[in-house]
Design a protein around this motif. Structure first.
Motif, PDB file in Angstrom:
ATOM      1  N   ALA A  99       0.819  -1.216   0.000  1.00  0.00           N
ATOM      2  CA  ALA A  99       0.000   0.000   0.000  1.00  0.00           C
ATOM      3  C   ALA A  99       0.853   1.267   0.000  1.00  0.00           C
ATOM      4  N   GLY A 100       2.146   1.097   0.277  1.00  0.00           N
ATOM      5  CA  GLY A 100       3.039   2.248   0.268  1.00  0.00           C
ATOM      6  C   GLY A 100       3.068   3.024   1.559  1.00  0.00           C
ATOM      7  N   SER A 157       8.055   5.918  -1.213  1.00  0.00           N
ATOM      8  CA  SER A 157       8.348   7.166  -0.508  1.00  0.00           C
ATOM      9  C   SER A 157       8.643   8.301  -1.488  1.00  0.00           C
ATOM     10  N   VAL A 158       8.261   9.503  -1.097  1.00  0.00           N
ATOM     11  CA  VAL A 158       8.468  10.690  -1.926  1.00  0.00           C
ATOM     12  C   VAL A 158       9.781  11.359  -1.513  1.00  0.00           C
ATOM     13  N   LYS A 159      10.644  11.570  -2.464  1.00  0.00           N
ATOM     14  CA  LYS A 159      11.929  12.216  -2.159  1.00  0.00           C
ATOM     15  C   LYS A 159      11.731  13.718  -2.011  1.00  0.00           C
ATOM     16  N   ARG A 160      12.240  14.256  -0.904  1.00  0.00           N
ATOM     17  CA  ARG A 160      12.089  15.680  -0.622  1.00  0.00           C
ATOM     18  C   ARG A 160      13.000  16.490  -1.533  1.00  0.00           C
ATOM     19  N   ARG A 161      12.449  17.551  -2.087  1.00  0.00           N
ATOM     20  CA  ARG A 161      13.242  18.433  -2.940  1.00  0.00           C
ATOM     21  C   ARG A 161      14.174  19.302  -2.066  1.00  0.00           C
TER      22      ARG A 161
END
Length: 480
Positions: free
Chosen positions: A464-465, A475-479
């Motif tokens: 499900a992430g 996961s979303v990589k932070r800018r």
């Protein structure tokens, strides 16, 4: 002198295995006048007497031995001393307790028991031939409004295998005649591997010979590899290998094995033949009363367990589907309820399968192998037990929990677990499958920590992430 008796019943059940006794007891509870026919002296069929129950009693002992041998936590156990008579006694007491309970429950429900060989004499009658040592030969004729056929299956016998005391089927192996120095198991399915687990733990050198490309057909290859890796130092596995000859003329059995590379010979003290089972649909006068039976011996039934003759039902191994006791017992309930005038159907979404090996391998619903073969779009989430707190603490990291699900809606399609007590973890997954649960449903269910069943929730979180106990591919990589 041959004694003849005739009795009429609402329902006659032919065979007292898990399906047969479940059907008889359910029908009696619904108010039917029921008779149960069994060819052997004790109830329970193959499963209770020479199958699932005695094998699990022995596998429990094998598991204790393996656990002691593999302990690496600062505690050292002495080498086990095997008392084979005591091991047999444990197995036999387990069987006797359960079969005795069945006889008691049959009496409590007023189910009439007939011991003898049952055979259809017409579409409304079964003749039972018995030969009691005290009473002599007798024939009982039971006429019925409905009958349920639950006569199971029999071990497959290969024509080139000779008769010899050193050549066993699974029933003989469960008797523990002795522990051979070298046991060869022909057949790498669940029965063969369970018996291999028992005899290896008791001290035998074990070689598995399997004609197919992998052990445990039906399970996914990645889960079988976990089992195989855990046992590589304990057993020899020969896949893609066919046994073509057995010479039993000498002190040792001389076995000829054929592979793509040519022939080889293998010496063994004992050979266990576990190449599968065949349905008993050609027996008991079944074809003679025009019940539809296919060319393999399976009785054709509908989802109400009816045969081609409306008042005759068939359940269990003698019908299509996996030859498993729990499948038979559920079919027994359906058949009994339909015979009693209720509306019932056998329509399970998943029938669990468990290999009680060390480690256990368990699966339910759609496998990856089946999904690929059927062209079904799917995704997989696998949580390794090397990341499980409970598995690490108990030294049981050799395992994995795998969920197979729809990519779009995340609905569970199937599941597999390999590891210690894997079969015990399958219940939640079977229920989730039947309820049409999604990964989110499973992930949002709070699982106790630390526990092995927590791996189910973590596998769902992985798919499900939402997982935080393992690297999250979503996961979303932070800018920066």
């Amino acid at each position: 002198m041959l004694e003849r008796n005739e009795t009429i019943y609402d329902l006659v059940v032919l065979g007292s295995g898990p399906g047969g006794y479940a059907a008889a007891f359910r029908a009696a509870d619904l108010g039917l006048n029921v008779a149960l026919i069994e060819r052997y002296e004790t109830l329970g069929g193959v499963c209770l007497n020479v199958g699932c129950i005695p094998s699990k009693a022995l596998l429990h002992i094998a598991g204790d031995i393996r656990t002691a041998q593999e302990a690496k936590h600062g505690v050292t156990f002495l080498k086990p001393k095997i008392d084979l008579d005591a091991v047999r006694k444990h197995k036999e007491s387990t069987v006797n307790k359960l079969t005795g309970n069945l006889a008691l429950m049959a009496k409590q429900r007023n189910v009439a028991l007939y011991i003898g060989e049952g055979r259809f004499s017409s579409q409304h009658a079964i003749e039972i031939h018995s030969n009691d040592a005290k009473k002599g030969a007798s024939t009982d004729t039971l006429t019925f409004k409905h009958t349920i056929i639950a006569i199971g299956s029999a071990a497959v016998h290969l024509p080139f295998i000779p008769e010899d005391d050193r050549i066993w089927d699974s029933s003989r192996a469960l008797e523990l005649p002795y522990v051979p120095n070298h046991l060869v198991v022909l057949g790498g399915g669940i029965i063969g591997l369970e018996m291999a687990t028992v005899y290896e733990a008791l001290g035998a050198k074990v070689t598995i010979v399997e004609q197919g490309k992998q052990l445990m057909p039906g399970a996914d290859a990645d889960q079988v590899r976990v089992f195989q890796k855990a046992n590589t130092s304990r057993m020899t596995f020969k896949t893609r290998t066919k046994m073509t000859k057995v010479d039993h003329s000498g002190q040792m059995l001389n076995l000829t094995l054929t592979t793509d590379a040519g022939d080889e010979t293998l010496e063994a003290d004992a050979l266990l033949v576990a190449v599968g089972r065949k349905p008993n649909g050609f027996n008991a006068g079944i074809p003679e009363i025009n019940i539809n039976v296919d060319d393999r011996g399976f009785i054709i039934t509908d989802d109400m367990c009816r045969t081609s003759i409306d008042h005759i039902f068939a359940i269990g191994d003698v019908t299509h589907g996996p030859m498993l006791a729990h499948k038979a017992s559920h079919e027994g309930h359906v058949a009994a309820e339909v015979a009693a005038g209720h509306i019932a159907h056998f329509s399970s979404l998943g029938i669990p399968s468990i290999a009680y090996t060390y480690p256990e391998v368990a699966w339910v619903g759609l496998t990856e192998t089946q999904a690929k073969a059927q062209g079904i779009n799917y995704k997989v989430a696998t949580f390794p037990w090397s990341a499980s707190g409970r598995a690490i603490a108990s030294g049981q990291t050799n395992g994995a929990t795998k969920l197979i699900y729809e990519p779009e809606y995340h609905r569970l399609l199937g599941a597999g677990v390999v590891g210690a007590h894997a079969g015990e973890l399958l219940g939640e997954l079977t229920l989730a499958l039947e309820y049409g649960a999604t990964l989110e449903d499973i992930a949002l269910t709070i699982h106790a920590h630390p526990s092995l069943h927590e791996s189910i929730g973590l596998a769902a979180e992985l798919g499900a992430g939402t997982i935080t106990d393992y690297p999250n591919p979503s996961s979303v990589k932070r800018r920066e």
